[in-house]
Motif scaffolding. Structure first.
Motif, mmCIF file in Angstrom:
data_model
loop_
_atom_site.group_PDB
_atom_site.id
_atom_site.type_symbol
_atom_site.label_atom_id
_atom_site.label_comp_id
_atom_site.label_asym_id
_atom_site.label_seq_id
_atom_site.Cartn_x
_atom_site.Cartn_y
_atom_site.Cartn_z
ATOM 1 N N GLY A 221 0.767 -1.183 -0.184
ATOM 2 C CA GLY A 221 -0.106 0.090 0.000
ATOM 3 C C GLY A 221 0.751 1.491 -0.108
ATOM 4 O O GLY A 221 0.644 2.130 -0.828
ATOM 5 N N ALA A 222 1.987 1.158 0.832
ATOM 6 C CA ALA A 222 2.784 2.361 0.881
ATOM 7 C C ALA A 222 3.334 2.714 -0.443
ATOM 8 O O ALA A 222 3.657 3.871 -0.868
ATOM 9 C CB ALA A 222 3.669 2.171 2.046
ATOM 10 N N ALA A 223 3.987 1.553 -0.909
ATOM 11 C CA ALA A 223 4.553 1.839 -2.465
ATOM 12 C C ALA A 223 3.729 2.383 -3.460
ATOM 13 O O ALA A 223 4.159 3.130 -4.057
ATOM 14 C CB ALA A 223 4.987 0.420 -3.053
ATOM 15 N N VAL A 224 2.513 1.891 -3.441
ATOM 16 C CA VAL A 224 1.274 2.436 -4.526
ATOM 17 C C VAL A 224 1.157 3.667 -3.993
ATOM 18 O O VAL A 224 1.208 4.672 -4.928
ATOM 19 C CB VAL A 224 0.217 1.769 -4.576
ATOM 20 C CG1 VAL A 224 -1.086 2.236 -5.394
ATOM 21 C CG2 VAL A 224 0.410 0.347 -5.161
ATOM 22 N N GLY A 225 1.003 4.158 -2.769
ATOM 23 C CA GLY A 225 0.676 5.509 -2.325
ATOM 24 C C GLY A 225 1.907 6.604 -2.479
ATOM 25 O O GLY A 225 1.608 7.714 -3.028
ATOM 26 N N ALA A 226 3.117 6.055 -2.367
ATOM 27 C CA ALA A 226 4.177 6.735 -2.707
ATOM 28 C C ALA A 226 4.529 7.293 -4.127
ATOM 29 O O ALA A 226 4.609 7.986 -4.328
ATOM 30 C CB ALA A 226 5.564 6.025 -1.821
ATOM 31 N N GLY A 227 4.167 6.276 -4.953
ATOM 32 C CA GLY A 227 4.379 6.581 -6.403
ATOM 33 C C GLY A 227 3.333 7.425 -6.732
ATOM 34 O O GLY A 227 3.499 8.408 -7.617
ATOM 35 N N PHE A 228 2.103 7.220 -6.238
ATOM 36 C CA PHE A 228 0.986 8.346 -6.398
ATOM 37 C C PHE A 228 1.222 9.492 -6.104
ATOM 38 O O PHE A 228 1.137 10.551 -6.894
ATOM 39 C CB PHE A 228 -0.672 7.725 -5.839
ATOM 40 C CG PHE A 228 -1.574 8.627 -6.165
ATOM 41 C CD1 PHE A 228 -2.537 7.973 -7.008
ATOM 42 C CD2 PHE A 228 -1.827 9.704 -5.853
ATOM 43 C CE1 PHE A 228 -3.793 8.750 -7.742
ATOM 44 C CE2 PHE A 228 -2.984 10.502 -5.911
ATOM 45 C CZ PHE A 228 -3.938 10.028 -6.945
ATOM 46 N N SER A 229 1.811 9.703 -5.004
ATOM 47 C CA SER A 229 2.254 11.133 -4.459
ATOM 48 C C SER A 229 3.167 11.829 -5.146
ATOM 49 O O SER A 229 3.216 12.936 -5.718
ATOM 50 C CB SER A 229 2.726 10.920 -2.931
ATOM 51 O OG SER A 229 2.918 12.242 -2.599
ATOM 52 N N VAL A 230 4.231 10.912 -5.635
ATOM 53 C CA VAL A 230 5.466 11.686 -6.399
ATOM 54 C C VAL A 230 5.064 12.062 -7.727
ATOM 55 O O VAL A 230 5.233 13.250 -8.063
ATOM 56 C CB VAL A 230 6.605 10.395 -6.593
ATOM 57 C CG1 VAL A 230 7.560 11.048 -7.536
ATOM 58 C CG2 VAL A 230 7.235 10.173 -4.989
ATOM 59 N N PHE A 231 4.396 11.349 -8.422
ATOM 60 C CA PHE A 231 3.932 11.507 -9.809
ATOM 61 C C PHE A 231 2.663 12.827 -9.764
ATOM 62 O O PHE A 231 2.733 13.669 -10.670
ATOM 63 C CB PHE A 231 3.338 10.562 -10.659
ATOM 64 C CG PHE A 231 4.654 9.430 -10.785
ATOM 65 C CD1 PHE A 231 5.529 9.881 -11.488
ATOM 66 C CD2 PHE A 231 4.356 8.114 -10.375
ATOM 67 C CE1 PHE A 231 6.713 8.982 -11.691
ATOM 68 C CE2 PHE A 231 5.348 7.226 -10.557
ATOM 69 C CZ PHE A 231 6.530 7.843 -11.340
#
Length: 360
Positions: A221-231
């Protein structure tokens, strides 16, 4: 009148806190039932203390220690269940990752403001968007005590999952056009769309990797959320200017990465063990749905600009969201450590049973 508002407010907070504590204290039973174990009412709770959790941050650590963390997840480096630690987690190397990224961002700022080099701007946008979400992701990578998810899988989820969640978000927006105003309805719709989009992608990766542990769900979940946040943050710079990167960088400490980590843990709590998360689980598992609704609520509160209020109210809203989000992260960490104890207890019971059959 003012005193009545204060009293009503405190009563409401006390009511909410009582409900949260009741769910928090029942996590032992939930985990035990999900794993097919009898509920042990005498089972000691795992203690979570901020001072202990981050006590290793300022200690000296060798390169070998870092290597052991970042080579986790392969067949040769994934420990057996008996060797998994149920002691309080103490992540530390994520702060080193943050310092490297912060130093890189500072040097890029010097290039721009001291030497007037516009070539530094793309780097500032990327590193500024990356610093906090990726550092948080590394913290969750350290916290995954099972060490059964490799760094390669994390990066695949971060990049592909982050972009895919944005694509799903855009698809949902086509179906549900969002009005660009500050109403609570608009903020709620944004929260529903974006959290549902991330949830769909998190489920896809959890099922694809065949993951079954709470810490695994939190990490994915953190990996998906972090990617979403960065982009997403990188995209906002083109719309609102470079100043956006300074605010969104620090705000990322309590937004998409945290909300998605909560949802990831809830997905594991909501699915049948060793089975994929299904559409039926999505609509029939209340504990998963409660955490999803909380994440949507936090997102809504974060986005909502209360009419007639100023900067102080907006900052207060954000602080409330961050505190609640991190409280739920600690709930997930606590639940994850209890899960380790329950699973290891199962191994002991099975070993005793096998031993008994041999004697007979």
């Amino acid at each position: 009148m003012k005193s009545k508002w204060y009293n009503d407010g405190f009563q409401f907070l006390d009511f909410v806190w009582t409900g949260v504590r009741r769910n928090y204290d029942n996590l032992d039973d939930t985990i035990a039932k999900r794993l097919g174990e009898k509920v042990d009412e005498t089972n000691e709770q795992v203690e979570i203390h901020l001072s202990k959790m981050f006590s290793s941050v300022f200690k000296w650590h060798t390169k070998d220690e870092a290597d052991r963390i970042f080579i986790a997840g392969t067949k040769a480096t994934t420990p057996g269940l008996r060797k998994v630690s149920s002691r309080p987690v103490k992540p530390c190397f994520f702060t080193r990752v943050f310092l490297v990224l912060a130093l890189s961002f500072t040097m890029l700022m010097l290039l721009l403001y001291l030497f007037g080099s516009d070539k530094a701007i793309p780097g500032m946008i990327f590193i500024g968007s990356l610093a906090v979400p990726f550092s948080l992701l590394m913290m969750f990578f350290e916290i995954n005590v099972y060490q059964n998810v490799s760094f390669l899988q994390v990066m695949q989820t971060f990049l592909v999952g982050g972009i895919l969640s944005l694509l799903v978000t855009m698809l949902f927006y086509l179906l549900l056009p969002i009005q660009t105003n500050i109403s609570i309805e608009s903020a709620l719709l944004v929260g529903v769309v974006e959290e549902l989009a991330k949830t769909v992608v998190i489920i896809l990766f959890i099922n694809a990797y065949k993951l079954n542990y709470i810490f695994n769900g939190v990490l994915i979940g953190a990996a998906v959320g972090a990617g979403f946040s960065v982009f997403e943050s990188s995209g906002y710079v083109s719309e609102y200017g470079l100043v956006t990167i300074y605010t969104r960088s620090f705000q990322a400490i309590g937004t998409h990465t945290i909300w998605a980590a909560i949802i990831g843990g809830a997905i594991i709590l909501g699915k049948v063990r060793k089975k994929p998360f299904t559409l039926r689980d999505f609509v029939t598992k209340p504990r998963f749905f409660v955490f999803l609704l909380i994440a949507i609520g936090l997102h809504t509160l974060w986005d909502w600009d209360i009419p007639g209020t100023g900067l102080a109210t907006s900052i207060t809203e954000e602080l409330i969201v961050v505190v609640i989000g991190w409280f739920l992260i600690f709930v997930m960490i606590d639940a994850g450590l209890r899960e380790v104890r329950t699973l290891q207890g199962q191994l002991i019971v099975k070993k005793k049973k096998r031993g008994g059959h041999k004697v007979g």
